[in-house]
Design an enzyme around this catalytic site. Structure first.
Site, mmCIF file in Angstrom:
data_model
loop_
_atom_site.group_PDB
_atom_site.id
_atom_site.type_symbol
_atom_site.label_atom_id
_atom_site.label_comp_id
_atom_site.label_asym_id
_atom_site.label_seq_id
_atom_site.Cartn_x
_atom_site.Cartn_y
_atom_site.Cartn_z
ATOM 1 N N GLY A 284 -8.778 -24.118 -38.139
ATOM 2 C CA GLY A 284 -8.729 -24.544 -36.750
ATOM 3 C C GLY A 284 -9.534 -23.598 -35.890
ATOM 4 O O GLY A 284 -10.309 -24.017 -35.029
ATOM 5 N N MET A 286 -10.646 -18.929 -35.608
ATOM 6 C CA MET A 286 -10.566 -17.601 -36.220
ATOM 7 C C MET A 286 -10.692 -16.530 -35.151
ATOM 8 O O MET A 286 -11.569 -16.592 -34.294
ATOM 9 C CB MET A 286 -11.686 -17.465 -37.264
ATOM 10 C CG MET A 286 -11.706 -16.111 -37.945
ATOM 11 S SD MET A 286 -10.183 -15.818 -38.872
ATOM 12 C CE MET A 286 -10.104 -14.028 -38.765
ATOM 13 N N GLU A 287 -9.818 -15.516 -35.236
ATOM 14 C CA GLU A 287 -9.637 -14.534 -34.169
ATOM 15 C C GLU A 287 -10.565 -13.338 -34.251
ATOM 16 O O GLU A 287 -10.229 -12.260 -33.738
ATOM 17 C CB GLU A 287 -8.187 -14.047 -34.179
ATOM 18 C CG GLU A 287 -7.796 -13.148 -35.358
ATOM 19 C CD GLU A 287 -7.213 -13.887 -36.541
ATOM 20 O OE1 GLU A 287 -6.581 -13.242 -37.400
ATOM 21 O OE2 GLU A 287 -7.387 -15.112 -36.615
ATOM 22 N N HIS A 320 -3.421 -18.934 -29.257
ATOM 23 C CA HIS A 320 -3.098 -18.311 -30.543
ATOM 24 C C HIS A 320 -4.162 -17.290 -30.939
ATOM 25 O O HIS A 320 -3.840 -16.143 -31.265
ATOM 26 C CB HIS A 320 -2.989 -19.403 -31.608
ATOM 27 C CG HIS A 320 -2.676 -18.899 -32.978
ATOM 28 N ND1 HIS A 320 -1.405 -18.864 -33.491
ATOM 29 C CD2 HIS A 320 -3.489 -18.407 -33.962
ATOM 30 C CE1 HIS A 320 -1.438 -18.363 -34.721
ATOM 31 N NE2 HIS A 320 -2.695 -18.092 -35.030
ATOM 32 N N GLU A 321 -5.424 -17.694 -30.900
ATOM 33 C CA GLU A 321 -6.484 -16.777 -31.334
ATOM 34 C C GLU A 321 -6.636 -15.605 -30.380
ATOM 35 O O GLU A 321 -6.883 -14.471 -30.813
ATOM 36 C CB GLU A 321 -7.809 -17.527 -31.489
ATOM 37 C CG GLU A 321 -7.768 -18.729 -32.412
ATOM 38 C CD GLU A 321 -7.163 -18.459 -33.777
ATOM 39 O OE1 GLU A 321 -7.255 -17.314 -34.272
ATOM 40 O OE2 GLU A 321 -6.583 -19.392 -34.359
ATOM 41 N N HIS A 324 -3.998 -12.980 -30.992
ATOM 42 C CA HIS A 324 -4.279 -12.177 -32.183
ATOM 43 C C HIS A 324 -4.972 -10.863 -31.828
ATOM 44 O O HIS A 324 -4.977 -9.933 -32.652
ATOM 45 C CB HIS A 324 -5.174 -12.950 -33.144
ATOM 46 C CG HIS A 324 -4.443 -13.700 -34.211
ATOM 47 N ND1 HIS A 324 -3.443 -13.141 -34.975
ATOM 48 C CD2 HIS A 324 -4.587 -14.978 -34.665
ATOM 49 C CE1 HIS A 324 -3.004 -14.021 -35.842
ATOM 50 N NE2 HIS A 324 -3.669 -15.154 -35.683
#
Length: 884
Positions: A284, A286-287, A320-321, A324
Site C-alpha cells: 500500500g 512504504m515509510e 500510517h506511513e 512510522h
C-alpha cells in the site's frame, strides 16, 4: 509499511538470469538464534549512475567491529541477483573476496575499514518490484523487508543502523526529478545533458528504509510549521496528469503531522517530507525516512474517481506511513520477529487518528470487521502465528493481519487497562529510552510497565500465543443478584496445543429492562481460566452488554435470547455493542438455520425478529446515517464460516441470500423511502452526505434481493444521475449481480467513461469479479484476457483475482473451478512476482475448515502447486504450511 489495505498468464518467466536458484527447502530462521552482527556500518555512501536498462551502483561502507558482538575476521554482505564489477578495501583493489551463495564474503582484519563495491542491476527486468525497479519510465525502490540486497551488497538486517549520503546521476530529460531520503544538500548539471543530486539523511536508519525515486514528476507543494517552530517543506510527487487529484493527500499529510504532535508529542525531524505515487507497487505504501513511496491507490482522489472509502483509506494510510517516522524509523526493529513492534503500534496510531478525523464509533466497527474477516480466519487456520513469531522461512509472509491488526488490538488492550493518559506516559518513555535504537517488543512492554504503571507479566502471553481466545459467558439471576460467569480458552494452533490463560479486558454494562439504561460501565480483567462476579441491586434479570467497544480481540460465546439481542440493538448506548447485537442476532439465526436446528415456523419467526430490529434501524431518526449504514450490513460469509468447525460455503451463501431476500421483501417500502430521503442530500464530502451515500448503497443491496426489477431501475437511475464515484460504484455494484440490459449498458459506460484511468479501471475489474452474478467465473475468465489486464501490475491482479478469491459463491463453486483459477494464477505469477503470488495461497489454505468435497478439491490444488519445481521461497512456505 502498509500491506495492500500485475501481461497474460502465458507470458513466461522473466526472472533475472543471474538470480540464485531457490532451494527446495528454504532455511528456517529462528528468533532464538538471533546474534548481534559482528560489524557496525556507521556510514554508507551510495553513487547511482541511473538507467532503466542498467544502473551502476558504487557503495562505500565504513565498517568497524561491534563491541557487543563476537569478533569475526570476515564480513558477510547480503546480495540477491547482483553482478560484481569490483571490490576495494581501504582504497585498494582486492581479490580475496568470495561468493557464498548470493552473499559476498570479505576477509577483514580488526579495526575500522572502508569497503567499496561496484555492482550493476537491471531495473527494467526486476518484475519482483523489490530493490530498484522501473515503473512507467520511472525508477523507484522498495527495500522492506530484504530488497536493499537487490541493489548492493550490505548486511541487510534491521539492526544495522547507518547514516546515508546518496548521489544520483542521470539524463535530465529522462529523470528530471531525483529524490532520496533526508535533505537535499547539493545538485548540479553535468556533461551530455545529465544532472545530479546529493541527499543526506542525518538519522541512522536500517537499509530497509532506504529509498530512491527518479523520473518525470511534478509536485503539489506546501509547508508545515512544527510545534517548535521549524518550517518543513512538503511535496506530493505524481505524473503531471494526476496532479489535480493530490489535494486530499496533502491535506491528510498535514493533519497527520499536527495530530501526531498533539496525541503523541512527536515532531517531524527533517527539513523536507516527500511522498511519491507509483503505479507498480506490491504494498500500500512504504515509510522510507523522509521519502514515502505510495501505491497510487492511496494518493490520488477526486469525487468523480474516488469513493468515500477511498478518501478515508488515503487519509489513514498517509497517516500510517507518517506515524512510522517515530514508531518504526526513529525506533526500529532489532530483527524481523519484532515486526509488530512497529506495525502493530503504528496501526493503532493510525486507527486512533482516523477515529478523531472520521468519528470513533463507525471507525471502530470498520476496524473490527476487517479483523474478523481476515485475522480471525488466519488465527484459526494453518498459517496461525503469534504477533511475535518464533520462526519463518520467508519474512515477506509475515506481513499479516496478525502482525498488523491483532498487534494493534494487543496494544489497544494495554491502553484500555492503563487509560489514555497513562498509556501516553508509557509511549513517551518508550520513545525516550529507545530513540535511535533497534528495539524489541519486550522493550515496548517494559516501557509500558514503567511508564503506565501496569503489571504485564502475564500479558506477555499475547505476544507468544497464537489463536483467538474464546470467552464463554453466562449470566444468572437470583433474588436481587446477577451473577456473571466467565471462562476463557485459547484454542490449539499448529505451533502449540496447550495454551495458558491470558489477561482479557472486558468492558461491560448491565441494563435495566424497564428503563433501558444502566448505572455505568465497568472494566473486568479476566486473567484466570474461569471467573465469577456478583452484581447486586437487580430486582429483575438485567440485560448484559459485554466486550463493549470490542475491548478485547476475542470471540464471545453465550446463550442469549432473541429478545435480549433485539433490546440491545435498540437501547445499547455503546455504538459497537449496538452493532454487535445486530450482528449476533443475524449470526445466531443463520448458524441455527445452516445447522438444521431452526426450521419451519421457528425460522420464519427468526426472520421476523431480524426484520423488526432492522426496521427500527431504518426508521430511527436519532441515528446518524453513517452508523445506520453499519447497522444495516449483514455479517460477511467469511465471518459466518468461522462459527462452524467445518463450514459448508454453499449452504452459508444460500441461507444468507435467502435471509436477504426475506428482509428485502419485508422492508421494501422502508428501504425505498430511505433511498429517496438519502438521495435529496447534496453530493458533497461532508459527514451527512457521506452517510447518505452509504445507506443508499445498502438499501439497494436489500432491494436487489427482494425485488430485483425495482432495484435494477433504481440502481440504473442512481448510476445515471451520480455526481460522485461512491454513488456510481454503489449502483454498479448492485447491477453487476443482476442480469439484464441495465447491467451491460452501465458496465460499458463505466469502462468508456474512465478508460485510461488505471485506478478506476481496477474498480471495474473488481466489481465484476466480486459480483453475485451466476456467471461470475466466466466473467473473470473473460476479464483475464482483456487488453487492460496486466499480470505484472499488482493492483490489476488484486483487482481481479483477489476480488474473486473473496467472492464466496464463485470461489467456492462446487465444481472446484474457482480453486483451479487461483492455483493457475499462483503458478503463473510466482516466477514474476513471488510476494504477490504468495498472498493468494491463504484462501486455498482454509481447506481443513471446509466440508469434505470442497476440501479435497482445495487440497488437490495446493498439492499441485507444491509439486511444481522452482517455487519461490514466498510461495513454498505458504503452500507447505497450508498443507501441514
Amino acid at each position: 509499511m502498509d500491506i495492500a489495505r500485475t501481461p497474460s498468464i502465458a507470458d513466461g518467466n522473466p526472472q533475472m538470469a543471474d538470480a540464485p536458484p531457490v532451494p527446495a527447502q528454504p532455511p528456517l530462521i529462528r528468533r532464538a538464534d538471533y546474534k548481534p552482527f559482528p560489524w557496525l556500518v556507521p556510514e554508507i555512501r551510495l553513487h547511482f549512475d541511473l538507467g532503466i536498462e542498467t544502473t551502476r551502483v558504487v557503495s562505500t561502507l565504513k565498517v568497524a567491529p561491534n563491541p557487543d558482538a563476537a569478533a569475526d575476521d570476515v564480513i558477510r554482505l547480503n546480495g540477491d541477483g547482483l553482478q560484481v564489477s569490483s571490490v576495494k578495501l581501504d582504497g585498494l583493489p582486492v581479490k580475496n573476496w568470495e561468493m557464498d551463495g548470493p552473499d559476498l564474503v570479505l576477509p577483514l582484519s580488526a579495526g575500522e575499514h572502508e569497503v567499496e563495491i561496484v555492482t550493476e542491476v537491471s531495473p527494467e527486468k526486476n518484475s519482483q518490484l523489490m530493490g530498484l525497479y522501473a515503473s512507467n519510465g520511472m525508477l523507484c525502490t522498495q527495500c522492506e523487508a530484504e530488497g536493499f540486497r537487490r541493489i548492493t551488497f550490505f548486511p541487510d538486517r534491521p539492526d544495522i543502523l547507518s547514516t546515508y549520503l546518496v548521489k544520483m546521476e542521470g539524463p535530465v530529460a529522462q529523470f528530471p526529478v531525483l529524490l532520496s531520503n533526508g535533505n537535499k544538500v547539493s545538485a548540479g548539471e553535468s556533461a551530455g545533458g545529465r544532472h545530479w543530486a546529493e541527499w543526506h539523511d542525518p538519522w541512522p536508519k536500517p537499509s530497509y528504509l532506504f529509498a530512491l525515486v527518479a523520473g518525470d514528476l511534478v509536485a503539489r507543494t506546501d509547508s508545515f510549521t512544527t510545534m517548535s517552530g521549524r518550517e518543513v517543506d512538503l511535496a506530493v510527487w505524481v505524473r503531471a496528469e494526476d496532479l489535480p487529484r493530490t489535494e486530499h493527500a496533502m491535506d491528510s499529510l498535514k493533519k497527520s503531522m499536527k495530530w501526531d504532535e498533539e496525541a503523541f508529542g512527536r515532531e517531524y525531524d527533517l527539513d523536507v517530507f516527500n511522498i511519491v505515487a507509483v503505479s507498480d507497487f506490491n504494498m500500500g505504501a512504504m515509510e522510507n525516512k523522509g521519502l514515502n513511496v505510495f501505491n497510487t491507490k492511496y494518493v490520488l482522489a477526486d469525487p468523480d474517481t474516488a469513493t468515500d472509502g477511498d478518501y478515508d483509506a488515503i487519509e489513514g494510510v498517509i497517516g500510517h506511513e507518517y506515524f512510522h517516522n517515530w514508531s518504526g524509523n526513529r525506533v526500529t526493529c532489532r530483527d524481523w520477529f519484532q515486526l509488530s513492534l512497529k506495525e502493530g503500534f503504528t496501526v493503532l496510531r493510525d486507527q486512533l487518528f482516523s477515529q478523531d478525523m472520521q468519528g470513533e464509533a463507525v471507525k471502530r466497527i470498520e476496524d473490527v470487521r476487517v479483523l474478523r474477516a481476515v485475522q480471525f480466519p488466519e488465527d484459526s487456520g494453518p498459517l496461525a502465528h503469534p504477533i511475535r513469531p518464533d520462526s519463518f522461512r520467508e519474512i515477506s509472509n509475515f506481513y499479516t493481519a496478525t502482525v498488523y491488526n491483532k498487534g494493534a488490538e494487543v496494544l489497544r488492550m494495554m491502553r484500555t487497562m492503563a487509560g489514555p493518559v497513562a498509556f501516553r506516559q508509557g509511549t513517551d518513555l518508550y520513545f525516550e529510552r529507545h530513540d535511535g535504537e533497534a528495539a524489541t517488543c519486550e522493550d515496548f512492554v517494559k516501557a509500558m510497565e514503567d511508564g503506565a504503571g501496569l503489571d504485564l507479566r502475564q500479558f506477555r502471553l499475547w505476544y507468544s500465543q497464537a489463536g483467538t481466545p474464546k470467552v464463554e459467558v453466562s449470566l444468572t439471576h437470583k433474588g436481587d443478584t446477577a451473577t456473571l460467569a466467565l471462562k476463557q480458552t485459547v484454542p490449539p494452533t499448529p505451533d502449540r496445543i496447550a495454551k495458558k490463560p491470558m489477561p482479557i479486558p472486558l468492558r461491560l454494562a448491565l441494563f435495566d429492562r424497564d428503563s433501558g439504561s444502566h448505572d455505568g460501565e465497568q472494566l473486568v480483567i479476566l486473567s484466570e481460566a474461569e471467573k465469577t462476579i456478583a452484581f447486586e441491586g437487580f430486582a429483575r434479570s438485567p440485560v448484559l452488554s459485554i466486550n463493549r467497544g470490542f475491548s478485547a480481540p476475542v470471540s464471545i460465546e453465550r446463550e442469549v435470547s432473541t429478545e435480549d439481542l433485539v433490546f440491545l440493538a435498540a437501547h445499547d448506548d455503546d455504538p459497537f455493542a449496538r452493532y454487535e447485537a445486530m450482528q449476533d442476532l443475524v449470526v445466531a439465526h443463520l448458524v441455527a438455520v445452516c445447522s438444521d436446528s431452526l426450521t419451519g415456523a421457528a425460522q420464519e419467526a427468526g426472520r421476523k425478529a431480524i426484520a423488526g430490529a432492522l426496521r427500527k434501524v431504518l426508521t430511527d431518526d436519532r441515528l446518524d446515517d453513517s452508523m445506520r449504514g453499519e447497522l444495516m450490513m449483514l455479517p460477511g460469509q467469511t465471518y459466518l464460516a468461522e462459527q462452524f468447525l467445518v463450514a459448508d460455503p454453499g449452504r452459508i451463501h444460500a441461507e444468507r441470500e435467502a435471509l436477504k431476500v426475506a428482509l428485502g421483501v419485508a422492508l421494501e417500502s422502508e428501504l425505498i423511502a430511505l433511498h429517496e430521503r438519502a438521495s435529496t442530500l447534496p453530493a458533497t464530502l461532508d459527514h451527512a452526505s457521506r452517510g447518505a451515500r452509504k445507506v443508499k448503497a445498502q438499501a439497494l443491496v436489500y432491494l436487489a434481493a427482494g425485488n430485483p426489477d425495482v432495484a435494477a431501475k433504481m440502481a440504473a437511475a442512481q448510476y445515471d444521475a451520480a455526481q460522485t464515484m461512491t454513488d456510481r460504484q454503489g449502483a454498479l455494484m448492485v447491477l453487476t449481480g443482476l442480469p439484464g440490459v441495465a447491467r451491460t449498458d452501465r458496465l460499458i459506460d463505466f469502462y468508456n467513461r474512465y478508460r485510461g484511468n488505471e485506478l478506476v479501471v481496477d474498480k471495474w475489474f473488481a466489481l465484476q469479479a466480486s459480483s453475485l452474478h451466476p456467471d461470475a467465473i466466466e466473467h473473470v475468465k473473460a476479464l483475464a484476457n482483456h487488453p487492460d489486464f496486466n499480470l505484472r501490475n499488482p493492483n490489476r491482479v488484486r483487482s481481479l483475482y483477489m476480488a474473486f478469491a473473496g467472492n464466496p459463491h464463485a470461489f467456492h463453486a462446487a465444481s472446484g473451478e474457482g480453486y483451479r483459477m487461483i492455483a493457475d494464477l499462483i503458478l503463473a505469477l510466482d516466477p514474476i512476482n513471488p510476494q504477490t503470488a504468495a498472498r493468494f495461497v491463504p484462501p486455498l489454505g482454509r481447506w481443513r475448515r471446509i466440508e469434505p468435497q470442497r476440501a479435497a478439491l482445495m487440497r488437490a490444488e495446493l498439492e499441485r502447486i507444491a509439486a511444481t519445481d522452482g517455487l519461490s521461497r514466498d510461495t513454498y512456505e505458504q503452500v507447505t504450511r497450508s498443507l501441514g
